[in-house]
Motif scaffolding. Structure first.
Motif, mmCIF file in Angstrom:
data_model
loop_
_atom_site.group_PDB
_atom_site.id
_atom_site.type_symbol
_atom_site.label_atom_id
_atom_site.label_comp_id
_atom_site.label_asym_id
_atom_site.label_seq_id
_atom_site.Cartn_x
_atom_site.Cartn_y
_atom_site.Cartn_z
ATOM 1 N N ALA B 370 0.829 -1.208 0.000
ATOM 2 C CA ALA B 370 0.000 0.000 0.000
ATOM 3 C C ALA B 370 0.864 1.259 0.000
ATOM 4 N N ALA B 371 1.968 1.237 0.760
ATOM 5 C CA ALA B 371 2.877 2.383 0.790
ATOM 6 C C ALA B 371 4.302 1.875 0.583
ATOM 7 N N ARG B 379 7.351 4.797 9.244
ATOM 8 C CA ARG B 379 6.455 5.312 10.286
ATOM 9 C C ARG B 379 5.502 6.407 9.785
ATOM 10 N N PHE B 380 5.727 6.914 8.575
ATOM 11 C CA PHE B 380 4.848 7.979 8.073
ATOM 12 C C PHE B 380 3.508 7.475 7.539
ATOM 13 N N ASP B 382 0.176 6.963 7.539
ATOM 14 C CA ASP B 382 -0.818 7.489 8.471
ATOM 15 C C ASP B 382 -1.622 8.550 7.707
ATOM 16 N N GLU B 385 -0.370 12.157 8.327
ATOM 17 C CA GLU B 385 0.938 12.406 7.710
ATOM 18 C C GLU B 385 0.828 12.503 6.187
ATOM 19 N N PHE B 386 -0.067 11.714 5.606
ATOM 20 C CA PHE B 386 -0.236 11.706 4.145
ATOM 21 C C PHE B 386 -1.109 12.862 3.669
ATOM 22 N N GLY B 387 -1.592 13.676 4.602
ATOM 23 C CA GLY B 387 -2.417 14.814 4.197
ATOM 24 C C GLY B 387 -3.849 14.435 3.861
ATOM 25 N N LEU B 388 -4.315 13.307 4.413
ATOM 26 C CA LEU B 388 -5.686 12.867 4.128
ATOM 27 C C LEU B 388 -6.673 13.301 5.210
ATOM 28 N N HIS B 400 -11.598 -0.895 -3.047
ATOM 29 C CA HIS B 400 -12.226 0.295 -2.463
ATOM 30 C C HIS B 400 -11.223 1.284 -1.889
ATOM 31 N N ARG B 402 -6.994 1.569 -0.270
ATOM 32 C CA ARG B 402 -5.746 0.881 0.031
ATOM 33 C C ARG B 402 -4.821 1.864 0.730
ATOM 34 N N PRO B 404 -3.610 4.259 4.044
ATOM 35 C CA PRO B 404 -4.354 5.098 4.986
ATOM 36 C C PRO B 404 -5.669 5.568 4.356
#
Lengths: 425, 425
Positions: B370-371, B379-380, B382, B385-388, B400, B402, B404
């Motif tokens: 996924a990342a 650790r990022f 999240d 952290e991803f700006g979501l 549907h 994947r 965070p």
């Protein structure tokens, strides 16, 4: 215990999926063209294998429309090949960046479309679906496991062989396409429960096939199909639009999922509009299942029309006739229409005809369906018509994909994060 | 037979979902603020009810870390309330137009974000999840059914009551939030199989909870969580980045899903980098499960380091320790690293450290997670952290959502088609 055919093919598909993920679009598209060529080159073999299925189906007393769907001839094979060629021309969804930004700490984030991995399709005795499913999966970089109807087993195996070999010659990895060959029914259930190996399962076919799949699957499923679609005629409908749309939505292709199965009309407009609707549709051999008010109106119409208007039972409001039949009911207003639709619709496609701004606004906002129309026929619900390109099917669930599914529905995404030594504080 | 609690609540939730779909964002956000106020105003009651659960859990010999997760105090309630206030400030996802165009025939097509409908959450004895789940569902216009761990039953019921009443006062419809009150285990299974009433089920908690859900659910599920994450140190890694990232990814919060569980290193770089990695991490009390090469290297290190390096078994490559333990293995090159990760990773978050352009390009392309990171700590992974924005969880499935999941993951879309009498030709 020896591993089953389904388990072995599932494991092989997973390996193939990793290899396919590295294949570029040029190779995938070239393979689609080679597959089309191979179907034409091998059509004698395909038609001979199909003839075995057709003969057995006839001997078993299979109904003629099913035999027709099963049968392959030269023209149909040309059509199937042409569909693969068209698919090769379509935009490649894989690698598309769907979002991207630089994070506060300088890490560059991009979200990229990737294949789902292993896609399984379960369908009935329609050999054209074999090529269609194989092509769609390949276009989107997915390994594919097919489970066709047992009536078409020889057709499916032979077509899968031809397509598979053509793909291999074009550079695709081993096991990129597989079909389950045993006709044992337990294999279907096993495929539905191949957790960790099948990334998505798509049933394509009748309502009962789809329900069985949803009931038994443990892998993620995309539900497609069933359409109890409504046409609601509001009192302020433009009279000019009523007949063309009712005729188109009900009679152009009554057997498809985006045809209407139910007409609702405002009670105060029923006296003026219902007779002309009944005349127009009974002229085209439509049978009505009417509520009391409509039934009464029908009694004063000429016998040839009145005789085609039956009294509806509660059961009729939820039925998908897929035939020249339609239920017809009065409602008080747009509110009651919305309530009725949300209660009985399969949430596929529903339409309002009205020139009233607020009624339209409310209908499109509150009707909980994949496609909600104002002043147009529900027959447009289709990937091609919506500008989505090749269509996988029409999803009637809300997760992952809803409504007509284009190629994107066979993809997932991943986040790529490019840094320069960042750690989390 | 009388309808069960779960069935009744499912049906009520479906009615509530239709009503919620009409509520505007101002009302939803105001309700979130009122819910935060109510938690603070009622904290004595909440703490007293929670104390009953804590006492019973202690009497039953529950482990102290679980007791700690279960316990509510004034500070924690303030934190929960603050999270609801933050959620109220977030962008509203509902009504966003995700695509739109005018079709060839003049029909205007817009695709709009809508609530999923009924969202069910199953979680363990963590009262904070009750408010979090209720808030996320409300923010996205979904009706919510909660099934919390039975250890926290009094806490869940009291918190649901407080939140529910605050929502009702703010204008939300009846049954917008419900929790399953019976502690009967069969109710959980029933909730998982409420086909047609639950639009999505999200299990939040341990790996075993998630597996049980996937195994038993018939409604659509979003799988979250498990993270067997890797840090791969390529031979051309910038030596300056290795220790900070290894320390951060393994030790900053070893119990979370985006912490690494496995380190891979190019064999030719092991001699120079492995000793410093072992020193840095054993200094921080990390236990290593090493392959033969690393184990041998460790034998020449000081006893206090060597004693913390055990020999790995095959089992170690797939383990999510969630603790100060890590597996450590040599690979030949980036190809073997990718193969190992694709075979053993839970496809959550995996990283490469390298200054080699081609090695990085290949890793981020071929690792199926996924990342996928280059030169940064895992650790990022999240939502924040991803700006979501607010995070629902981290999806480890491909359908549907994947990675965070932000608020959009709790929405679906519908197509609205506005015409002027169009019929299909």
């Amino acid at each position: 215990m020896a591993a089953s055919e389904v388990l072995i093919k599932g494991q092989q598909a997973q390996v193939a999926a990793r290899a396919l993920a590295k294949i570029d679009a040029t190779t995938r598209n070239k393979a689609l063209l080679k597959m089309a060529d191979a179907l034409l080159a091998e059509q004698e073999y395909l038609i001979a294998e199909n003839a075995i299925d057709v003969k057995a189906a006839r001997a078993a007393g299979t109904a003629e429309p099913l035999i027709d769907r099963l049968m392959l001839d030269s023209g149909r094979i040309e059509g199937i090949a042409e569909a693969l060629r068209t698919l090769a021309q379509e935009r490649d969804p894989i690698g598309t960046v769907t979002e991207g930004r630089t994070l506060y700490n300088g890490i560059r984030l991009t979200r990229v479309r990737v294949p789902l991995g292993v896609v399984a399709m379960i369908y009935e005795a329609r050999p054209n679906v074999t090529a269609d499913a194989a092509g769609l999966c390949l276009k989107t970089g997915n390994a594919c496991i097919l489970r066709g109807g047992s009536l078409a087993n020889n057709s499916n195996i032979s077509m899968t062989n031809v397509l598979y070999k053509a793909g291999i010659k074009a550079g695709l990895p081993e096991h990129w396409l597989q079909s389950i060959e045993t006709t044992d029914r337990s294999a279907t259930t096993e495929l539905m429960q191949l957790v960790g190996l099948v990334d998505v399962l798509i049933p394509r076919g009748s309502a009962s096939l789809i329900r069985t799949t949803v009931e038994n699957a443990k892998v993620p499923v995309i539900e497609t199909g069933e359409g109890n679609c409504h046409l609601y005629i509001h009192k302020d409908a433009d009279p000019e639009t009523i007949l063309p749309i009712a005729i188109n939505a009900k009679t152009q292709r009554p057997g498809v999922c985006n045809a209407i199965e139910s007409i609702l009309i405002d009670k105060e407009a029923a006296g003026s509009f219902a007779p002309m609707i009944i005349k127009a549709l009974t002229d085209r051999n439509v049978i009505f299942h009417a509520d009391e008010t409509i039934f009464e109106i029908a009694q004063s119409l000429p016998e040839e029309q009145a005789s085609k208007v039956k009294q509806a039972t509660e059961d009729d409001w939820g039925r998908e006739y897929l035939d020249l039949e339609v239920s017809f009911k009065c409602v008080k207003d747009v509110e009651e229409a919305i309530e009725h639709i949300n209660a009985y619709s399969t949430h596929h496609s529903d339409a309002i005809l009205s020139q009233d701004y607020s009624a339209v606004a409310r209908f499109v906002q509150e009707v909980d369906s994949a496609a909600v129309y104002a002043n147009a026929s529900t027959r447009f619900t289709d990937g091609g018509e919506f500008g989505l390109g090749a269509e996988i099917g029409i999803s009637t669930q809300k997760l992952h994909a809803r409504g007509p599914m284009g190629l994107d529905a066979l993809t997932s995404t991943k986040f790529i994060l490019e840094g320069s030594g960042q750690v989390r504080g």
